[in-house]
Design a protein around this motif. Structure first.
Motif, short mmCIF file in Angstrom:
data_model
loop_
_atom_site.label_atom_id
_atom_site.label_comp_id
_atom_site.label_asym_id
_atom_site.label_seq_id
_atom_site.Cartn_x
_atom_site.Cartn_y
_atom_site.Cartn_z
N GLU A 1 16.02 9.31 -5.58
CA GLU A 1 16.48 10.91 -6.21
C GLU A 1 15.17 11.64 -6.22
O GLU A 1 16.72 12.16 -5.20
N HIS A 2 14.29 11.19 -6.19
CA HIS A 2 13.13 12.20 -6.42
C HIS A 2 11.97 12.35 -5.76
O HIS A 2 11.42 12.90 -4.55
N GLY A 3 11.64 10.97 -4.79
CA GLY A 3 10.99 10.38 -3.69
C GLY A 3 11.02 10.83 -2.44
O GLY A 3 12.13 11.70 -2.31
N PRO A 4 9.80 11.09 -1.39
CA PRO A 4 8.54 10.05 -1.79
C PRO A 4 7.85 11.25 -3.68
O PRO A 4 7.67 11.73 -2.89
N LEU A 5 7.28 10.63 -3.79
CA LEU A 5 5.93 10.56 -4.85
C LEU A 5 5.31 10.04 -5.31
O LEU A 5 5.71 9.05 -5.12
N ARG A 6 4.19 10.75 -6.30
CA ARG A 6 2.68 9.88 -6.11
C ARG A 6 2.79 9.44 -7.53
O ARG A 6 4.08 9.72 -8.40
N ALA A 7 2.56 8.12 -8.24
CA ALA A 7 2.48 8.16 -8.98
C ALA A 7 1.63 8.63 -11.12
O ALA A 7 2.51 8.64 -11.37
N SER A 8 1.00 8.81 -10.23
CA SER A 8 0.54 10.44 -10.90
C SER A 8 1.62 11.33 -11.46
O SER A 8 1.47 12.02 -12.46
N SER A 9 2.86 11.89 -10.61
CA SER A 9 3.85 12.21 -10.95
C SER A 9 4.47 11.65 -11.88
O SER A 9 4.94 12.48 -13.02
N MET A 10 4.99 10.47 -11.61
CA MET A 10 5.92 9.62 -12.26
C MET A 10 4.92 9.60 -13.61
O MET A 10 6.03 9.39 -14.75
N SER A 11 3.77 9.66 -13.55
CA SER A 11 3.61 9.17 -15.10
C SER A 11 3.60 10.47 -16.47
O SER A 11 3.77 10.48 -17.18
N GLU A 12 3.86 11.65 -15.15
CA GLU A 12 4.50 13.07 -16.25
C GLU A 12 4.97 13.17 -16.10
O GLU A 12 5.78 13.25 -17.66
N ILE A 13 6.17 12.71 -15.84
CA ILE A 13 7.99 12.76 -15.57
C ILE A 13 8.06 11.99 -17.17
O ILE A 13 9.10 12.40 -17.72
N PHE A 14 7.58 10.59 -16.71
CA PHE A 14 8.54 9.43 -17.62
C PHE A 14 7.20 9.51 -19.01
O PHE A 14 7.15 8.40 -20.00
N ALA A 15 6.31 10.73 -18.96
CA ALA A 15 5.43 10.52 -20.05
C ALA A 15 4.78 8.75 -20.85
O ALA A 15 4.72 8.71 -22.09
N ILE A 16 4.18 8.31 -19.59
CA ILE A 16 3.87 6.83 -19.84
C ILE A 16 2.55 7.15 -18.69
O ILE A 16 2.23 7.69 -17.98
N ASP A 17 1.37 6.39 -19.06
CA ASP A 17 -0.27 6.84 -18.67
C ASP A 17 0.03 5.56 -17.57
O ASP A 17 1.66 5.11 -17.02
N LYS A 18 -1.05 5.91 -17.02
CA LYS A 18 -1.24 5.95 -15.38
C LYS A 18 -0.94 4.53 -14.85
O LYS A 18 -0.53 3.38 -13.86
N GLY A 19 -1.96 3.51 -16.01
CA GLY A 19 -1.96 2.03 -16.17
C GLY A 19 -0.49 1.65 -15.51
O GLY A 19 -0.66 1.22 -15.52
N ALA A 20 0.53 1.94 -16.92
CA ALA A 20 2.04 1.25 -16.76
C ALA A 20 2.58 1.18 -15.82
O ALA A 20 3.65 0.91 -15.27
N ILE A 21 2.25 2.59 -15.44
CA ILE A 21 3.58 3.42 -13.87
C ILE A 21 3.15 2.61 -12.54
O ILE A 21 3.63 2.23 -12.25
N SER A 22 1.77 2.58 -12.81
CA SER A 22 1.21 1.56 -12.05
C SER A 22 1.40 0.40 -11.91
O SER A 22 1.80 -0.45 -10.68
N ARG A 23 1.55 -0.59 -12.80
CA ARG A 23 2.26 -1.90 -13.05
C ARG A 23 3.86 -2.15 -12.70
O ARG A 23 3.77 -2.72 -11.58
N GLN A 24 4.65 -0.82 -13.25
CA GLN A 24 6.01 -0.87 -12.77
C GLN A 24 6.11 -1.12 -11.42
O GLN A 24 6.62 -1.01 -10.68
N VAL A 25 5.34 -0.21 -10.96
CA VAL A 25 5.38 0.69 -9.11
C VAL A 25 4.95 -0.73 -8.14
O VAL A 25 5.65 -1.31 -7.24
N GLN A 26 4.10 -1.34 -9.03
CA GLN A 26 3.66 -2.47 -8.76
C GLN A 26 4.96 -4.27 -8.10
O GLN A 26 5.26 -5.03 -7.19
N HIS A 27 5.44 -4.23 -9.79
CA HIS A 27 6.41 -4.94 -9.53
C HIS A 27 7.55 -4.59 -8.68
O HIS A 27 8.33 -4.86 -8.03
N LEU A 28 7.86 -3.32 -8.33
CA LEU A 28 9.49 -2.57 -7.49
C LEU A 28 8.44 -2.94 -5.35
O LEU A 28 9.32 -3.75 -5.67
N VAL A 29 7.30 -2.74 -5.66
CA VAL A 29 6.94 -3.56 -4.34
C VAL A 29 6.55 -4.41 -4.88
O VAL A 29 7.20 -5.36 -3.14
#
Length: 150
Positions: free
Chosen positions: A52-80
């Motif tokens: 809905e809102h992309g493209p965006l940086r993983a760091s932005s997602m970290s702020e939006i979801f209030a999740i640390d960057k490592g967890a975001i990175s793992r989720q993004v990799q899962h989606l990739v």
């Protein structure tokens, strides 16, 4: 309303919100499976946001979801890995990348959303258009009231 009546209404509200949260968790898990059999529920929410809102940086997602960057990175990799998102170099900063949903992911998300809305329409079929609109408005007011102050 008396203080005791208000306290009872607040307890009832908490109870109903608890039911809603449990239902939402189940629905998210079901929707994730419909998008992809290996999609994790947490990644489903992220995928929907990116679509809905992309493209965006993983760091932005970290702020939006209030999740640390490592967890975001793992989720993004899962989606990739599931070919539901792709990464491209951020044109504003070549050291960073932007995450965006694939066309197939968007198509699957739209299909799942359409099916869910049909299901809701069936379940709420006896609600008038006015009642449905009023409920959506009130839920919006509730959510807005619980937002942290700016």
């Amino acid at each position: 309303m008396s203080p005791a009546g208000r306290a009872e209404s607040l307890r009832h509200l908490e109870q109903e919100v608890g039911v809603l949260i449990r239902r939402i968790r189940r629905v998210i898990a079901e929707r994730a499976l419909l998008v992809h059999e290996d999609l994790q529920p947490a990644a489903y929410l992220m995928l929907g946001y990116v679509a809905e809102h992309g493209p965006l940086r993983a760091s932005s997602m970290s702020e939006i979801f209030a999740i640390d960057k490592g967890a975001i990175s793992r989720q993004v990799q899962h989606l990739v890995d599931l070919h539901l998102v792709g990464r491209v170099t951020d044109p504003d900063d070549g050291r960073a990348s932007l995450v965006s949903a694939t066309d197939e992911a968007v198509r699957r998300l739209e299909a799942v959303g359409e099916e869910r809305r049909r299901w809701l329409d069936d379940r709420l079929g006896d609600w008038s258009d006015e009642r449905l609109a009023a409920f959506a408005r009130e839920l919006g007011h509730y959510n807005a009231a619980l937002n942290p102050p700016s």
